[in-house]
Design an enzyme around this catalytic site. Structure first.
Site, PDB file in Angstrom:
ATOM      1  N   HIS A  11      -5.859   2.876   1.451  1.00 38.18           N
ATOM      2  CA  HIS A  11      -5.138   4.239   1.748  1.00 38.18           C
ATOM      3  C   HIS A  11      -5.497   4.940   3.058  1.00 38.18           C
ATOM      4  O   HIS A  11      -5.300   5.106   4.337  1.00 38.18           O
ATOM      5  CB  HIS A  11      -4.820   5.129   1.079  1.00 38.18           C
ATOM      6  CG  HIS A  11      -4.387   4.571  -0.473  1.00 38.18           C
ATOM      7  ND1 HIS A  11      -3.416   3.727  -0.445  1.00 38.18           N
ATOM      8  CD2 HIS A  11      -4.643   4.834  -1.670  1.00 38.18           C
ATOM      9  CE1 HIS A  11      -3.113   3.143  -1.605  1.00 38.18           C
ATOM     10  NE2 HIS A  11      -3.907   4.005  -2.526  1.00 38.18           N
ATOM     11  N   ASP A  21       0.945  -1.040   0.033  1.00 40.90           N
ATOM     12  CA  ASP A  21      -0.174   0.113  -0.105  1.00 40.90           C
ATOM     13  C   ASP A  21       0.832   1.198  -0.064  1.00 40.90           C
ATOM     14  O   ASP A  21       1.650   1.392   1.080  1.00 40.90           O
ATOM     15  CB  ASP A  21      -0.873  -0.086   1.209  1.00 40.90           C
ATOM     16  CG  ASP A  21      -1.793   1.306   1.344  1.00 40.90           C
ATOM     17  OD1 ASP A  21      -1.607   2.123   0.840  1.00 40.90           O
ATOM     18  OD2 ASP A  21      -2.953   1.211   2.026  1.00 40.90           O
ATOM     19  N   HIS A  22       1.070   1.904  -0.969  1.00 38.30           N
ATOM     20  CA  HIS A  22       2.286   2.568  -1.122  1.00 38.30           C
ATOM     21  C   HIS A  22       2.022   3.937  -0.245  1.00 38.30           C
ATOM     22  O   HIS A  22       2.912   4.620   0.343  1.00 38.30           O
ATOM     23  CB  HIS A  22       2.116   3.503  -2.733  1.00 38.30           C
ATOM     24  CG  HIS A  22       1.265   4.392  -3.007  1.00 38.30           C
ATOM     25  ND1 HIS A  22       0.144   4.075  -3.324  1.00 38.30           N
ATOM     26  CD2 HIS A  22       1.260   5.642  -3.083  1.00 38.30           C
ATOM     27  CE1 HIS A  22      -0.586   5.013  -3.606  1.00 38.30           C
ATOM     28  NE2 HIS A  22      -0.092   6.195  -3.582  1.00 38.30           N
TER      29      HIS A  22
HETATM   30  C1  BG6 Z   1      -3.738   4.805  -6.091  1.00 44.85           C
HETATM   31  C2  BG6 Z   1      -5.083   5.130  -6.695  1.00 44.85           C
HETATM   32  O1  BG6 Z   1      -3.835   3.868  -5.186  1.00 44.85           O
HETATM   33  O2  BG6 Z   1      -3.488   6.021  -5.079  1.00 44.85           O
HETATM   34  C3  BG6 Z   1      -5.088   6.500  -7.616  1.00 44.85           C
HETATM   35  O3  BG6 Z   1      -5.442   3.983  -7.671  1.00 44.85           O
HETATM   36  C4  BG6 Z   1      -4.910   7.574  -6.794  1.00 44.85           C
HETATM   37  O4  BG6 Z   1      -6.712   6.502  -8.118  1.00 44.85           O
HETATM   38  C5  BG6 Z   1      -3.527   7.371  -5.945  1.00 44.85           C
HETATM   39  O5  BG6 Z   1      -4.847   8.578  -7.625  1.00 44.85           O
HETATM   40  C6  BG6 Z   1      -3.299   8.747  -5.341  1.00 44.85           C
HETATM   41  O6  BG6 Z   1      -2.057   8.563  -4.722  1.00 44.85           O
HETATM   42  P1  BG6 Z   1      -1.264   9.594  -4.125  1.00 44.85           P
HETATM   43  O7  BG6 Z   1       0.170   8.965  -3.596  1.00 44.85           O
HETATM   44  O8  BG6 Z   1      -1.039  10.579  -5.387  1.00 44.85           O
HETATM   45  O9  BG6 Z   1      -2.077  10.216  -3.023  1.00 44.85           O
END
Ligand code: BG6
Length: 509
Positions: A246, A183-184
């Site tokens: 997230h 989960d980044h």
């Molecule tokens: C991803 C989603 O997991 O997270 C995207 O699939 C979203 O739709 C993105 O834009 C948002 O990530 P960050 O790091 O830009 O907040």
């Protein structure tokens, strides 16, 4: 920090966007800082017919565009590119895994990578059923000769049932300790800082409970639409795409109990406990706790922008939500009856992810206008992105006659730290996997618990057409009815701006 062991990183889906924009550039950043092991190779797998040379050329462009440390000369970059290899491979074809095994043996011998392998599934999720089972069939999950780890990209399942099945399938081929569910958000420095803010400061933690906190607000806003991802997004929507993973993760980190130790077992245990304590929302009460919306055509800064239904790959009568807001409770000792409001949406006025802890007001209002503003002060804003930092709001006397109270800010910005390098999320997470540290990856039971919570909402939204999908003009803060989730008068969501210290409806103009 100890060095990762020699290994090969195998990327399934190497001709895709994730590899180009995130993975290969992130590994380059690690290489640049000397964090890769001495013997290391990347093996990209994809259906596109490419030779090593063409693959390296394409990846070079990706690195030049997306690496945090832009290569200043070709020397270092070429050294890195030498480590990249490509193998044309049809993931769906069981017979080809035997060829893959041969290729890996060959590469391991040539690069002396000690028979250690990380497999990264950067493919469409339909492949997740096939890849682990075929690797196991070829004996490629066996760790007797070297480590074998598997990184699983999101989405991890489509609902509770598919997530459970995916977990079961993975566990047929790998042990839980070998599986790294990414989960980044967990790779973001500011998300990890939540643990430090909470557990290294004597001043916050004693107040961090139902006695002092009125409510918690979490926003994950984006100011872009679905772009070219309409096809994927149609089957996903904001709840699956952002909230199940997230935003609930942020809830977990805000609400968890102090872990006994900062390690994978203890931290992941505490996060899972929060998810298990989420008060279930019954399908029939979904309208009371959740709101969905979809952006409609509008003008932003004088320019016409499309509505969601006009995006490529989206049905003209789509009911997929591009905005979702939920009121939730955590039924445990610390958080009983404290509402958590979480929302996420596309095409909102600005891109911002933040957590706002709203403290309770003083029991008695002593000053002239104290009662009017007391609900707004004593907020702790933890900004995940952009303008990463922390802001504390409190009341202060306006100089002059009488006792007029005004809300003021005390703020810290990461950008004030000189010489600080904020690694990208993928860089941090890939390095952790190389080191065998799964602290910042999800555990299977926690993922299922998060799905268990969102599942009734997904079901109600699918089945019950009488639950409205509220339209909101692109560039606004979502459907205005989302304010109704917050029952108390005078309290609304915070309308954050790009700059941490500013807020207000129109600040991005
Ligand atoms: C991803 C989603 O997991 O997270 C995207 O699939 C979203 O739709 C993105 O834009 C948002 O990530 P960050 O790091 O830009 O907040």
């Amino acid at each position: 920090m100890h060095q990762a062991k020699n290994h090969i990183l195998v990327i399934f889906g190497a001709s895709g966007d994730l590899t180009y924009r995130k993975l290969v550039p992130a590994v380059f950043d690690l290489f640049n800082q000397g964090l890769l092991p001495e013997k290391f190779a990347i093996l990209g797998l994809g259906r596109t017919e490419l030779g090593n040379r063409a693959f390296r050329k394409k990846m070079k462009e990706g690195i030049q565009q997306f690496a945090l440390n832009k290569p200043s000369d070709d020397g270092k970059l070429n050294q890195y590119l030498e480590k990249l290899h490509y193998f044309s491979f049809d993931t769906k074809e069981p017979d080809e895994y035997c060829l893959l095994k041969g290729k890996l043996r060959e590469l391991d011998e040539a690069c002396q990578t000690d028979n250690n392998i990380i497999f990264y599934m950067a493919t469409p999720p339909s492949m997740y059923e096939i890849i682990p089972a075929q690797l196991a069939k070829q004996g490629l999950t066996d760790e007797s000769q070297g480590f074998r780890r598997l990184i699983v990209e999101k989405p991890f399942g489509y609902d509770l049932e598919t997530a459970q099945k995916l977990n079961a399938d993975l566990l047929n081929s790998f042990h839980e300790e070998q599986i790294y569910r990414i989960d980044h958000y967990l790779g973001k420095e500011t998300v990890q800082n939540l643990l430090v803010t909470r557990f290294s400061n004597g001043i916050f933690e004693p107040l961090w409970n139902r006695n002092y906190i009125h409510h918690v607000e979490i926003t994950g806003a984006e100011n872009i639409g679905v772009g070219m991802r309409g096809g994927y997004y149609e089957g996903s929507g904001a709840l699956r795409d952002m909230i199940q993973n997230h935003l609930l993760l942020l809830v977990g980190l805000v609400a968890m109990e102090p872990p006994t130790l900062i390690d994978s077992y203890n931290i992941r245990n505490e996060i899972a406990k929060v998810f298990h304590s989420l008060r279930p929302i019954k399908e029939e009460e979904v309208s009371k706790y959740a709101i969905r919306g979809q952006y409609t055509a509008s003008h932003i800064k004088g320019e016409a922008v499309k509505g969601y239904r006009d995006e490529t790959g989206v049905a003209p009568d789509s009911r997929t939500e591009t905005f979702a807001a939920i009121k939730l409770f955590i039924d445990n000792w610390r958080w009983a009856d404290v509402p958590f409001y979480i929302r996420s949406g596309k095409m909102l006025p600005t891109r911002v992810t933040e957590i706002v802890i709203h403290f309770k007001s003083t029991p008695h209002h002593l000053f002239v206008n104290d009662a009017n503003i007391s609900k707004n002060y004593n907020q702790l804003v933890i900004r995940i992105q952009p303008d990463e930092g922390v802001l504390l709001k409190f009341g202060m006397k306006v100089p002059g006659a009488g006792f007029k109270v005004q809300n003021v800010n005390m703020d810290f910005h990461y950008s004030d730290l000189s010489d600080t390098y904020l690694p990208s999320a993928y860089e941090r997470l890939l390095l952790d996997c190389m080191l065998g540290d799964s602290t910042l990856y999800h555990r299977g039971d926690a993922v299922e618990a998060a799905w268990r919570f969102v599942d009734p909402i997904l079901k109600a939204w699918k089945k019950d057409d009488s639950i409205p999908v509220h339209g909101y003009p692109a560039g606004t803060w979502g459907p205005d009815v989302s304010d109704n989730l917050i029952e108390e008068e005078d309290i609304t969501w915070r309308y954050p701006c790009k700059n941490l210290a500013n807020d207000g409806n129109y600040c991005e103009l």
